[in-house]
Enzyme design. Structure first.
Site, PDB file in Angstrom:
ATOM      1  N   LYS A   1      -2.712  14.151 -24.431  1.00  0.00           N
ATOM      2  CA  LYS A   1      -2.636  15.235 -25.427  1.00  0.00           C
ATOM      3  C   LYS A   1      -1.575  16.288 -25.103  1.00  0.00           C
ATOM      4  O   LYS A   1      -1.748  17.478 -25.330  1.00  0.00           O
ATOM      5  CB  LYS A   1      -4.015  15.910 -25.623  1.00  0.00           C
TER       6      LYS A   1
ATOM      7  N   SER B   1      -6.828  20.010 -27.795  1.00  0.00           N
ATOM      8  CA  SER B   1      -6.412  18.744 -28.389  1.00  0.00           C
ATOM      9  C   SER B   1      -7.260  17.575 -27.869  1.00  0.00           C
ATOM     10  O   SER B   1      -7.641  16.676 -28.621  1.00  0.00           O
ATOM     11  CB  SER B   1      -4.933  18.508 -28.087  1.00  0.00           C
TER      12      SER B   1
ATOM     13  N   MET C   1       6.572  13.006 -38.747  1.00  0.00           N
ATOM     14  CA  MET C   1       5.778  12.084 -37.936  1.00  0.00           C
ATOM     15  C   MET C   1       4.338  11.989 -38.428  1.00  0.00           C
ATOM     16  O   MET C   1       3.719  10.935 -38.368  1.00  0.00           O
ATOM     17  CB  MET C   1       5.820  12.496 -36.462  1.00  0.00           C
TER      18      MET C   1
ATOM     19  N   THR D   1       3.449  11.119 -28.031  1.00  0.00           N
ATOM     20  CA  THR D   1       4.011  10.392 -29.180  1.00  0.00           C
ATOM     21  C   THR D   1       5.313  11.041 -29.634  1.00  0.00           C
ATOM     22  O   THR D   1       6.272  10.347 -29.997  1.00  0.00           O
ATOM     23  CB  THR D   1       2.983  10.343 -30.337  1.00  0.00           C
ATOM     24  N   TRP D   2       5.354  12.353 -29.579  1.00  0.00           N
ATOM     25  CA  TRP D   2       6.550  13.096 -30.000  1.00  0.00           C
ATOM     26  C   TRP D   2       7.751  12.744 -29.122  1.00  0.00           C
ATOM     27  O   TRP D   2       8.802  12.316 -29.617  1.00  0.00           O
ATOM     28  CB  TRP D   2       6.235  14.591 -29.932  1.00  0.00           C
TER      29      TRP D   2
ATOM     30  N   THR E   1       2.647   5.924 -20.146  1.00  0.00           N
ATOM     31  CA  THR E   1       1.502   6.003 -19.241  1.00  0.00           C
ATOM     32  C   THR E   1       0.989   7.435 -19.161  1.00  0.00           C
ATOM     33  O   THR E   1       1.739   8.384 -19.392  1.00  0.00           O
ATOM     34  CB  THR E   1       1.860   5.510 -17.823  1.00  0.00           C
ATOM     35  N   HIS E   2      -0.313   7.549 -18.840  1.00  0.00           N
ATOM     36  CA  HIS E   2      -0.893   8.865 -18.539  1.00  0.00           C
ATOM     37  C   HIS E   2      -1.248   8.959 -17.054  1.00  0.00           C
ATOM     38  O   HIS E   2      -1.949   9.878 -16.638  1.00  0.00           O
ATOM     39  CB  HIS E   2      -2.167   9.093 -19.360  1.00  0.00           C
TER      40      HIS E   2
ATOM     41  N   SER F   1      10.317  15.610 -36.535  1.00  0.00           N
ATOM     42  CA  SER F   1       9.612  16.858 -36.849  1.00  0.00           C
ATOM     43  C   SER F   1       8.131  16.525 -37.067  1.00  0.00           C
ATOM     44  O   SER F   1       7.777  15.394 -37.408  1.00  0.00           O
ATOM     45  CB  SER F   1      10.188  17.506 -38.107  1.00  0.00           C
ATOM     46  N   PHE F   2       7.267  17.514 -36.866  1.00  0.00           N
ATOM     47  CA  PHE F   2       5.822  17.266 -36.960  1.00  0.00           C
ATOM     48  C   PHE F   2       5.444  16.682 -38.322  1.00  0.00           C
ATOM     49  O   PHE F   2       4.709  15.701 -38.412  1.00  0.00           O
ATOM     50  CB  PHE F   2       5.040  18.561 -36.689  1.00  0.00           C
ATOM     51  N   GLN F   3       5.992  17.268 -39.393  1.00  0.00           N
ATOM     52  CA  GLN F   3       5.646  16.814 -40.744  1.00  0.00           C
ATOM     53  C   GLN F   3       6.081  15.376 -40.995  1.00  0.00           C
ATOM     54  O   GLN F   3       5.345  14.573 -41.555  1.00  0.00           O
ATOM     55  CB  GLN F   3       6.259  17.764 -41.789  1.00  0.00           C
TER      56      GLN F   3
ATOM     57  N   TYR G   1       6.388  20.894 -23.220  1.00  0.00           N
ATOM     58  CA  TYR G   1       6.119  20.833 -24.660  1.00  0.00           C
ATOM     59  C   TYR G   1       6.581  22.127 -25.338  1.00  0.00           C
ATOM     60  O   TYR G   1       7.186  22.107 -26.411  1.00  0.00           O
ATOM     61  CB  TYR G   1       4.605  20.633 -24.844  1.00  0.00           C
TER      62      TYR G   1
END
Length: 294
Positions: A47, A137, A231, A51-52, A106-107, A227-229, A192
């Site tokens: 979180k 999140s 995606m 993905t971004w 990976t996390h 951009s967030f929108q 971020y």
């Protein structure tokens, strides 16, 4: 007490770190994973904008070709290394069958990353996000993704988060361990909050790290497409192709808000004070500094 038992029913420890039971079952395959020298690893605590940054990197690899980015869903283009859900998902198998150059999601904290990545001196991008927004999140992620127990109330979940009793363990240890690794020129450490504040600057930083040439047109295209929108509305990045029984976006969308500072809508004054006190204890020895608003 039962709810506590139910909570831990879904998880199991691997080398002292809480992890999804399904992943641990096949852990030998993860540890034995064979990296290739031109693999790129994208590592994050859950979180934190995975993905971004993944879509930004994929666009750099495809030289800004939006159509190539839409040819398949992101979890097929950039497989999730340790993810294993019986016959549904198998990150190791996906990656083994993939042509080079591979991008690996990976996390894992650095100590659990398969040794071959270090041996092959692979490049790694680590993206982190402030703990309060991550906790918010993660809470919503628990609510909407199958395989998670009921997180309880938000303050109850934050307590577990503070104690590292969530998948991938302590956020504090995760970011501090990667911060140390970030001193290597092979590891790019990103925030971020910096991406939110000045995306152009961070995209150019990524392009240079990946040894590509930045052009204004390429950077503009990446900024628009990621951009967030864009995606949120893009089926190849918003996870809407997954069935409700795996990810129920009616409960909470995968792409929820994508902002910095949403924690202010969830933390009470008392919870915030408690969190800050604990945070200070955990982070006092580290030079790593986060912004909780921009």
């Amino acid at each position: 007490m039962n709810s506590e038992l139910d909570y831990y029913e879904k998880f199991e420890e691997v080398h002292g770190i809480l992890m999804y039971k399904d992943f641990v079952k096949y852990w030998d395959n993860v540890e034995a994973f064979q990296a290739r020298p031109d693999d790129l690893v994208i590592a994050t605590y859950p979180k934190s904008g995975t993905t971004w940054v993944s879509e930004i990197v994929y666009m750099i690899y495809k030289e800004g070709d939006v159509e190539k980015c839409k040819e398949d869903v992101i979890f097929n283009r950039i497989p999730f290394l340790e993810c294993r859900k019986e016959n549904l998902m198998n990150g190791v198998k996906q990656l083994d069958e993939m042509n080079s150059p591979r991008i690996v999601k990976t996390h894992l904290p650095p100590e659990l990353l398969p040794a071959s990545f270090w041996e092959k001196d692979c490049k790694i991008i680590y993206l982190c996000r402030n703990a309060k927004d991550v906790a918010v999140s993660f809470y919503y992620f628990f609510l909407m993704v199958a395989g998670h127990p009921n997180p309880g109330s938000f303050p109850e979940f934050v307590e577990k988060f503070m104690q590292g009793q969530v998948p991938y363990g302590s956020w504090y240890k995760h970011v501090k361990s990667w911060w140390e690794k970030g001193k290597s020129p092979r590891v790019l450490f990103l925030f971020y909050e910096d991406l939110k504040e000045d995306i152009r600057k961070e995209v150019i930083k990524l392009i240079h790290f990946l040894e590509r040439k930045p052009s204004e047109e390429l950077v503009d295209r990446i900024i628009h497409h990621t951009s967030f929108q864009e995606m949120k509305n893009n089926p190849s990045t918003n996870y809407t192709t997954l069935p409700d029984e795996i990810m129920n976006q009616k409960l909470s969308p995968f792409m929820r808000k994508g902002i910095t500072g949403d924690w202010k809508n969830h933390f009470t004054v008392a919870l915030n004070e408690k969190f800050d006190k604990h945070y200070e204890q955990q982070m006092k020895e580290s030079t790593l500094k986060f912004r909780t608003e921009i």
